[in-house]
Structure formats: C-alpha cells, structure tokens
Design an enzyme around this catalytic site. Structure first.
Site, PDB file in Angstrom:
ATOM      1  N   GLU A 103       0.828  -1.195   0.000  1.00 43.54           N
ATOM      2  CA  GLU A 103       0.000   0.000   0.000  1.00 43.54           C
ATOM      3  C   GLU A 103       0.869   1.254   0.000  1.00 43.54           C
ATOM      4  O   GLU A 103       1.844   1.353   0.750  1.00 43.54           O
ATOM      5  CB  GLU A 103      -0.937  -0.006   1.211  1.00 43.54           C
ATOM      6  N   ARG A 106      -1.532 -10.822   3.151  1.00 37.62           N
ATOM      7  CA  ARG A 106      -2.703 -11.691   3.015  1.00 37.62           C
ATOM      8  C   ARG A 106      -3.444 -11.298   1.746  1.00 37.62           C
ATOM      9  O   ARG A 106      -3.076 -10.324   1.074  1.00 37.62           O
ATOM     10  CB  ARG A 106      -3.630 -11.518   4.220  1.00 37.62           C
TER      11      ARG A 106
END
Length: 712
Positions: A311, A328
């Site tokens: 991110e 994940r």
C-alpha cells in the site's frame, strides 16, 4: 466465464477473449483435480471470504472445512463447506481468534492446509508458525515476512533499505505517552497514530492538535488491543488529501514475484475502504510501472510467498510513498482478478502446494476496468454507524460474466453485532472506466435490502458524483463533498406516495381474494375489497407516514378498477397491478399517465419501493400507545446506538456531567464507540457494567437534566 480485453500501449487494436480462452492462450492449464499435497483445506474464517475460498476449492476438487461460532451456526459458509466444526462462543477472541481451537480442528479433520482469509488470524505470525510446526500448510507468506511487514516500524526500516520510498515518523520502542506526544509535536500536526500491527483501518486515529493527542492515542490503543492483542503505536506525518493506491503482488517459493497492477482505494470512511477500482484512474503507464516495480522490490526484500498487497500514499503529483504491506489476500482482490483474468485464490493454493506462479510478469495483461462497492449494514446519515439486524428481504442483480456478488449471507440471515458489518461486495467489469461505472450504478439499483440500514443509496450518490466520475478521488473525498453526498432529506414525491398507497391497496385485495377463495360463500359482498358501490364511488381516507410527518390521502375507487388519489390539492389518476418476476414482486403502475415498475416489498405495514432512481419507504403510522412505548427507553439519558458490549464505564451514580462528556465506551461490529452525554446533569443510575451486552436503543444511564438556573 468472463470476458477480458487484451490491450497495451503498443497495440493498435483491442480484442476481447473469455477468461478461459485467455488462460488457454497464455498456456495456463485449467484445473479439474486436486493441487499437489492439498486435497483438503480448512478456512479459518467466516462469512464472505470463507465462501469465496470454498468456491475456488470446489472448482479445483479440493475439499473444504469450515469452523463456526455459536452466532454462525446456520451461516452460509457452514452450509457450503464439505465439513464444519464448532469452535466456541460468538466473541472472536474465544472462537475465530483462538488458534489452538482452529489447529485442533485442522488436525481432527485431516486438513492438509489452512487458508486464513483476511482479518482474524491471517497476519498472525504465531499462527503461521504453529501451522508449520504441526505439519499443516499455511496458505500465506512465511511467518518471518508476516512479522517483518506486520510490525510497521520494522517494515519501514526494511523498505527504506530496499530503496522503496517511505514517509518519515516515529517507530521507536519508547511507548510512553510523553515520548509519543513529544514526537508528534516534533513531526508537526496533524499526525497519524497507528497500531504497529494494524490493518483494515483498526487502531488508527488522526490527532490534529496537541490537545486531542492523548484522547486519540488511548482510543487507538484500546481498539488495537481488541483487534490485534497489541497496542504498540507509531506516529507519522499525516498527508492531507492523499490518494490510497495499492499494488497486488504475488510470489512463489522458486524466487519469482510479480505485480498484478494497482488498485485505487482512496474513497474511505473511518479509514476503511468502501469503493475500490482497478486500475487507478489517471495513473500513467510510466507511474503504473514504477508502482509495480516498487511493490515487487518490497516483496522480494522479505522473500515474500503468496498473495500480498503493498500500500502506498500518493500525492497530487503522483509521487508515492510506502505505507504498509498486507501479508494476506485483500478484501478488494476481485477487482485485480477482473482486470487480469486470474483467480488469485487458485494461485494461492497452487503456490502453497509448491508450484511456480501460473504467469510471469510479461504474461500478465491489463484488460478493462473494474469496480468493487462494499455493501455495509450501516447508517451513512448517522456517521456511518454500523448496525446489526435481520435481512428480511434481500435481492441482488443477477451475476453474469461481468458481475460478481461476493457475499456470505442470504435472505433471512442476521447481520451479527459480533463481526464486521459488511453484507456483500458488488464487483463489476467494463471495457473502460466509464462503462464499468455505468454497470456499477445499474447493479447498485438492483441490490435491494429491507430489515436494516445500508449504504446502498449512499454508494449510488457517491458513484454518481461528477468528481468521482472524473476520477478525482482522495481519502478526503467524502468530507470534501459532504454537502453533495448528504443533501437534506427529501420527502417522497406525490407520485411515489400514490405508488405506495396502490401497493397497499393491491396487497389488501390479494389477501381478501385469498380469504374469499377459502370461504363457504365466495360471492359474499362482505368478502370483496373492490370498493364497488351502487350508483356511487367509494371514498376512503388513508394516513401514511413519510419520515417524521404524516400525510392524508383521499382515495376514490373507480368502477374500472383504477383509483383517484388526492394529496393536499393535487389529484392523481392511478392504475396498476403487481406481477411476479424472478421471485420478486414488481408494481406495474401508471400515475397520471407516467408508467413505471418499481420493485415492491411490504413488511410490517411498511411499503418499500426500489426503482432506478433509488429507494423509498412509506409506512402506516404507529399507534400513539405503541409509539410512546417504543420511545420510553430513550427518556432521561443516553441510549445505545447499536447492539454491543460495554467496554468501559466512565461515570457512576452521583457524577455531574456536561454535554458531550464521555459516559461509556462500546465495542460493536469490530468498532469502538464513545457514548457521550446528550445534556448536562447528574447521573442518577448506570444501567450497564463493563463486559455486559446492551441492545440497540437500550437506556445506558438515567441522567437528570440541570434546571435552567442550575449550575455547578
């Protein structure tokens, strides 16, 4: 099968393939049997993601094992699984977060692997390591990568060393209030307070001044302890109006790592995403390549294996900085699947079984555009407050090759107060952004829910905003456009009121006909609701509830079966009938010659109309004696905004409070809520203790208001 557009900056033409054709073209074999050593997989999760994993497992011939709490005994993921095991009470700490119970089920069921989904144990280093020690494949990265990327302070150091751009801040070991506050002053307000093990917007608060720093810090710590059993914090400079852009990465055990392009997840509330898209709007090919390469560099720095998301915060000039890595599968992974023609859960299973990545970087082609809208049980008009409740009516758009409904609930299910309030994810694909956005709005209008508040109408408003249509999105989008997104509520139009009344009249006629057909005298005039009168018309007054006000409607029954309805001084000529289509009831109506066919749902004397313009609700007024009873709990003090657990009681009998003073802290639907005094006065009684459950609208305290000439 879904269609994918193959395109690149160097191609002069665009060709559409089905996803199966695309995989065949790329040399990717389609699966019909098991995967290596993985023939049975336990999904250590619930709801939508558990169902999502099971669908791919079934497609691959892999048996699935579910776990469930008391609250999920009849849940959709339990019904879908080949086997299911009970693991405890509703509280996630005693069920889905209890790794000993999950591992016990994995061994008892003979599962070869555990898929953690997202949330719960998905980024728990100890759980990943425990799976390995017990000879069970953990479908995720090595525990070392989870540890390094899960602790934000550590991840920042690793990313900096790897040459990935980062934002500066304090990531130190000294966690005293004084040190953290001093670092915040040094960085300069506003600052972001983050749990080092955080994710999904949990354990995050913004402090905009020194005066509110400690309150925000303590709130972030409490939420972090609940979500991650860890309240260590870091402090970073808060970038005003950034974009939240993330890159889907994937690695295998053979040293390969790829990126599957970026997703823009900027539009958020409470630091949580509600609408995502891929690829990011307005991002050039050059920046896209730099983003992807930086993300792969981040993955390789920790020897990453499996699906992960890197991110970034992106500023107005498209400079980007590493924020965190989620080790994940992300909630929004379907949009990446839609633009690349992949099944990332299948990739996870293959890579976990030791196979190489199905595609290398040059084989991954970006095609078209995809949106995901998260449908939540929440009230956008009340600060997006989540709410539990039953799904009394649930109808969705029909899934097709360009439309996915990712959900874990069915009509009649309950959205539990114990877990996340997400009902479903609506995922669409189009040849370009404009086509995908048009498809999204069309499908949102067909997503109809009765029984609790949802954000569907808000998503329609948001996705139709001119700035969103233009792709001008930032994490401040909602507050910046608040006035447009939250206009003053408008009462239903006269035509809508007439449609609601027509729906009631036709339902009354249907029920009467059912009774007549079973009676001993089917021709009795007393069993007729046609309003027929000899040589005259039957007139009837109806009172309907429109929000906070009531309206009177004068209905005249006509001999041809139509109606004349007078609302105030306006007269409407109304005809129509109810028809069943695909299991749903539609009101085919004409009001003053204007024809429409809204979906009609009547429950508990409330008429719900769903049309292409949105939804409307019209009710029969509640009798005064019932209204008095229903409002009594709120008299004299603060009430619970939703069903939840009392985490902290901050007052006692005899305390004097001012307007806005905190009274209690509630935990509900994975969120913390501070209940504040609605008025100044003296606490006469506290009705709940810490750890107890409070139902929605329950009185929390008895608060005697100060008299006008009173004071402290």
């Amino acid at each position: 099968m879904s269609a994918v557009i193959l395109s690149s900056p160097t191609l002069q033409s665009v060709k559409i393939f089905t996803r199966n054709q695309l995989w065949t073209k790329r040399g990717v074999r389609l699966v019909s049997g098991g995967v290596g050593r993985i023939e049975k997989v336990l999904i250590a999760n619930r709801g939508e993601i558990a169902c999502r994993v099971m669908r791919t497992a079934k497609k691959m011939g892999v048996r699935s094992v579910a776990v469930y709490s008391d609250a999920d005994r009849d849940a959709m993921h339990v019904a879908m699984a080949d086997e299911a095991y009970h693991i405890g009470p509703p509280a996630s700490q005693q069920s889905y977060l209890c790794m000993e119970k999950v591992l016990d089920v994995a061994k008892k069921s003979g599962s070869h692997a555990v898929h953690p989904g997202y949330g719960f144990l998905s980024e728990n280093t100890e759980f990943a390591e425990a799976c390995k020690q017990n000879g069970i494949i953990f479908i995720g990265p090595p525990s070392s990568a989870i540890r390094d990327m899960g602790i934000k302070s550590t991840s920042k150091h690793i990313m900096s060393a790897a040459g990935v751009p980062i934002i500066g801040g304090y990531h130190g070991d000294d966690q005293s209030n004084e040190r953290l506050q001093a670092e915040a002053v040094k960085i300069g307000y506003p600052v972001m307070i983050k749990a080092v093990r955080g994710g999904g917007g949990k354990g995050m608060r913004i402090a905009r001044s020194d005066s509110d720093f400690l309150e925000q810090l303590e709130s972030a710590r409490r939420e972090a302890r609940k979500s991650f059993n860890d309240d260590v914090m870091l402090i970073e400079k808060f970038v005003e109006d950034p974009r939240h852009v993330e890159v889907q990465v994937f690695g295998d055990t053979h040293g390969n790592a790829v990126y599957l392009f970026e997703r823009d997840c900027s539009v958020q509330r409470r630091h949580q995403k509600i609408i995502e898209e891929a690829p990011g709007p307005g991002i050039s090919t050059e920046v896209r390549k730099k983003l992807g390469e930086a993300a792969v560099k981040a993955a390789k720095a920790v020897n990453y294996v499996g699906a992960g998301t890197v991110e970034f915060i992106m500023d107005a000039q498209h400079n980007f900085y590493f924020m965190e890595m989620n080790t994940r599968l992300q909630v929004e992974h379907p949009v990446s699947e839609m633009i690349t023609g992949t099944d990332l859960v299948e990739w996870q299973l293959r890579v976990a079984a030791g196979e190489r990545l199905p595609l290398l970087q040059n084989d991954i082609i970006l095609g078209g555009h995809s949106f995901e809208a998260r449908i939540y049980a929440e009230d956008p008009n009340n600060d997006f407050l989540p709410g539990a409740g039953p799904l009394l009516h649930l109808s969705t758009p029909a899934p097709d090759q360009h439309t996915r409904i990712e959900t874990g609930v069915r009509q009649g299910d309950e959205v539990s107060a114990h877990y996340d309030p997400m009902i479903a994810k609506l995922v669409v694909w189009g040849e370009d952004r404009a086509a995908a956005l048009k498809k999204l709005r069309y499908c949102l209008r067909q997503y109809n829910i009765v029984g609790l508040s949802t954000n569907i109408d808000f998503l329609l408003s948001l996705s139709g905003h001119p700035e969103f249509e233009a792709g001008n999105v930032t994490t401040s989008f909602i507050p910046q456009h608040y006035a447009d997104l939250f206009p003053a509520p408008r009462a239903p139009s006269g035509a809508t009121v007439c449609q609601a009344a027509l729906g009631l009249l036709l339902e009354e006629r249907r029920q009467t006909q059912n009774v007549t057909q079973t009676s001993t005298d089917p021709f009795s005039p007393f069993g007729c609701s046609s309003g027929w009168r000899l040589n005259t018309h039957f007139h009837r007054s109806m009172t309907l509830q429109l929000g906070d006000k009531t309206v009177d409607l004068l209905v005249t029954y006509k001999k041809d079966g139509s109606y004349t309805m007078q609302l105030d001084q306006e007269v409407f000529h109304v005809t129509g009938q109810v028809e069943m289509e695909g299991g749903a009831r539609f009101l085919h109506s004409s009001v003053n010659g204007a024809k429409s066919r809204p979906k009609l749902v009547i429950l508990d004397n409330t008429i719900h109309l769903f049309s292409t313009e949105g939804s409307s609700e019209v009710s029969l007024p509640l009798p005064k004696y019932l209204a008095a009873v229903s409002g009594s709990a709120a008299a004299g003090g603060a009430v619970a905004p939703m069903t939840g657990t009392i985490e902290k009681v901050l007052v006692k009998a005899g305390d004097r409070v001012n307007v806005g003073d905190p009274l209690m802290v509630m935990i509900a639907m994975k969120m913390e809520h501070t209940i504040r005094a609605p008025k100044s006065g003296v606490i006469r009684k506290v009705f709940f203790s810490e750890g107890s459950q409070a139902d929605r609208h329950a009185a929390l305290v008895d608060l005697e208001e100060d008299s006008e000439d009173g004071g402290q």
